[in-house]
Design an enzyme around this catalytic site. Structure first.
Site, PDB file in Angstrom:
ATOM      1  N   ARG A  56      -8.736   1.331  -3.256  1.00  0.00           N
ATOM      2  CA  ARG A  56      -7.354   1.598  -3.930  1.00  0.00           C
ATOM      3  C   ARG A  56      -7.919   1.262  -5.517  1.00  0.00           C
ATOM      4  NH1 ARG A  56      -1.628  -0.957  -3.136  1.00  0.00           N
ATOM      5  NH2 ARG A  56      -1.613   0.814  -1.701  1.00  0.00           N
TER       6      ARG A  56
ATOM      7  N   HIS B  93      -1.327   9.047  -3.345  1.00  0.00           N
ATOM      8  CA  HIS B  93      -1.192   8.102  -2.269  1.00  0.00           C
ATOM      9  C   HIS B  93      -1.302   9.015  -0.739  1.00  0.00           C
ATOM     10  CE1 HIS B  93      -0.858   4.375  -0.423  1.00  0.00           C
ATOM     11  NE2 HIS B  93       0.294   3.970  -0.792  1.00  0.00           N
TER      12      HIS B  93
ATOM     13  N   GLN C 265      -0.027   7.185   2.432  1.00  0.00           N
ATOM     14  CA  GLN C 265       1.592   7.147   2.419  1.00  0.00           C
ATOM     15  C   GLN C 265       2.203   8.499   2.736  1.00  0.00           C
ATOM     16  OE1 GLN C 265       3.203   4.014   1.574  1.00  0.00           O
ATOM     17  NE2 GLN C 265       4.992   5.322   2.775  1.00  0.00           N
TER      18      GLN C 265
ATOM     19  N   ASP D 242      10.848   5.766  -5.224  1.00  0.00           N
ATOM     20  CA  ASP D 242       9.588   4.925  -5.363  1.00  0.00           C
ATOM     21  C   ASP D 242      10.092   4.268  -6.617  1.00  0.00           C
ATOM     22  OD1 ASP D 242       7.328   3.705  -5.304  1.00  0.00           O
ATOM     23  OD2 ASP D 242       6.023   5.258  -6.155  1.00  0.00           O
TER      24      ASP D 242
ATOM     25  N   CYS E 177       8.618   4.174  -0.272  1.00  0.00           N
ATOM     26  CA  CYS E 177       7.512   3.831   0.207  1.00  0.00           C
ATOM     27  C   CYS E 177       7.179   2.241   0.367  1.00  0.00           C
ATOM     28  CB  CYS E 177       6.319   4.343  -0.589  1.00  0.00           C
ATOM     29  SG  CYS E 177       6.498   3.995  -2.099  1.00  0.00           S
TER      30      CYS E 177
ATOM     31  N   ARG F 113       3.028   3.556   9.134  1.00  0.00           N
ATOM     32  CA  ARG F 113       1.661   3.451   8.336  1.00  0.00           C
ATOM     33  C   ARG F 113       0.459   3.122   9.395  1.00  0.00           C
ATOM     34  NH1 ARG F 113       1.309   2.664   2.772  1.00  0.00           N
ATOM     35  NH2 ARG F 113      -0.892   2.772   3.129  1.00  0.00           N
TER      36      ARG F 113
HETATM   37  N1  NVA Z   1       3.885   4.185  -7.259  1.00  0.00           N
HETATM   38  C1  NVA Z   1       3.651   2.652  -6.735  1.00  0.00           C
HETATM   39  C2  NVA Z   1       3.470   2.802  -5.396  1.00  0.00           C
HETATM   40  C3  NVA Z   1       3.149   1.694  -4.445  1.00  0.00           C
HETATM   41  C4  NVA Z   1       3.019   1.745  -3.148  1.00  0.00           C
HETATM   42  C5  NVA Z   1       2.435   2.376  -7.575  1.00  0.00           C
HETATM   43  O1  NVA Z   1       1.562   3.000  -7.631  1.00  0.00           O
HETATM   44  O2  NVA Z   1       2.732   1.234  -7.764  1.00  0.00           O
HETATM   45  N1   CP Z   2       3.680   1.468   0.284  1.00  0.00           N
HETATM   46  C1   CP Z   2       2.369   0.868  -0.169  1.00  0.00           C
HETATM   47  O1   CP Z   2       1.351   1.531  -0.320  1.00  0.00           O
HETATM   48  O2   CP Z   2       2.564  -0.531  -0.133  1.00  0.00           O
HETATM   49  P1   CP Z   2       1.371  -1.488  -0.622  1.00  0.00           P
HETATM   50  O3   CP Z   2       1.338  -1.354  -2.037  1.00  0.00           O
HETATM   51  O4   CP Z   2       2.014  -2.893  -0.345  1.00  0.00           O
HETATM   52  O5   CP Z   2       0.163  -1.088  -0.071  1.00  0.00           O
END
Ligand code: NVA
Ligand code: CP
Length: 311
Positions: free
Chosen positions: A103, A130, A133, A225, A265, A293
């Site tokens: 990540r 992502h 997801q 989101d 999500c 998930r």
């Molecule tokens: N768009 C959000 C998704 C979190 C799971 C982010 O990147 O923070």
């Molecule tokens: N939806 C998702 O990826 O959540 P987290 O950021 O908690 O992993």
């Protein structure tokens, strides 16, 4: 199938179906109280440069349930934080581990990690994509709506990483997707153009609008989101103002089909991108969506790290 899972765009439709089917097997297995352990003796590295609740915990639990182990790594606790290169880190970790979930911020960093690794690298979220997801959301839609043909999903809000993976996923499985985003916050044009080609082949449509009310008319699935993604915290105040008309609230739900399924999500901010009434209401599936998930990630790990990759 490729060594790595960096975007949904690079996975073909048959392989997506394979992941969804295997995910369903893992969900059924759980319901029947059974366990299969195809990854005994395997180790997964999890390098996270951003916060995570769902992705981290579901991958760690998935790996444990599959018979393997997960090792959580951050730049602070590894030599990455002291300037060791991505390339050297990837080469060394490939000699200990059987796979990696990464990540990070830039897609380029992830791509470099994957290129320098001899083991499968799975995108656990970047600024642009992502995929875990997105795949899991396809699983939830298939499970709840029975398939993708004739299903129309409306995404309201920021044309971000989650939106990009939903666009790519929809175009692969033949589901219609319409996005309503404020001007300047539409999804990446290159991603949309590429997905349009897949959509054409698979008989579905991708539309990008600016009007949220027009987008949600008679849709089967409503999705949103956060307005401020990780790394954009300095823009938060301005984004709350820019996105205020893109909230999923009861009026928006009323314009969709009666049995519309509301997805997010998570993490969610009630009163911002979605109201408490809707996210905690009868059309919302967000917690089962989050649960799924785990099953889809078990499928991903099984296929990418296990013997299924070679098959
Ligand atoms: N768009 C959000 C998704 C979190 C799971 C982010 O990147 O923070
Ligand atoms: N939806 C998702 O990826 O959540 P987290 O950021 O908690 O992993």
């Amino acid at each position: 199938m490729r060594k790595d899972l960096l975007t949904i765009g690079e996975v073909n439709t048959d392989d997506i179906e394979k992941i969804l089917e295997k995910g369903l097997c893992y969900k059924k297995e759980k319901e029947q109280g059974k366990t299969s352990c195809p990854l005994i003796g395997k180790s997964l590295g999890m390098l996270f440069e951003k916060a995570s609740t769902r992705t981290r915990v579901s991958f760690e639990v998935a790996m444990y349930q599959l018979g393997g182990q997960a090792i959580f790594l951050t730049p602070l606790e590894t030599q990455l934080g002291r300037g060791e290169s991505i390339a050297d880190t990837a080469k060394v970790l490939s000699r200990y581990l059987d796979g990696m979930v990464v990540r990070t911020f830039s897609q380029k960093t992830l791509e470099e990690f994957a290129e320098c690794s001899s083991i499968p690298v799975i995108n656990g979220l970047t600024d642009m994509h992502h995929p875990c997801q997105g795949l899991s959301d396809l699983f939830t839609i298939k499970e709840k709506k029975g398939g993708f043909r004739g299903i129309r999903l409306a995404y309201l809000g920021d044309g971000n990483n989650v939106a990009h993976s939903l666009i790519e996923g929809s175009s692969k499985v033949g589901m219609d997707i319409v996005l309503a985003c404020p001007k300047g916050y539409e999804p990446n044009k290159e991603i949309v153009d590429k997905a349009m080609n897949d959509a054409k082949k698979n008989g579905c449509r991708i539309e990008v609008l600016n009007d949220p009310v027009e987008a949600v008319e008679d849709v089967d699935v409503l999705y949103t989101d956060v307005w401020t993604s990780m790394g954009q915290e300095s823009e938060k105040k301005q984004r709350i103002d820019t996105f205020k008309d893109y909230q999923i609230n009861q009026q928006i739900v009323n314009r969709a089909k009666k049995d519309v399924m509301v997805m997010h999500c998570l993490p969610a901010y009630r009163g911002k991108e979605i109201t408490a009434e809707v996210i905690d209401g009868p059309n919302s599936v967000v917690f089962e969506q989050a649960e799924n998930r785990l099953y889809v990630e078990k499928a991903i790990l099984d296929i990418y790290l296990g013997s299924s990759l070679k098959g």
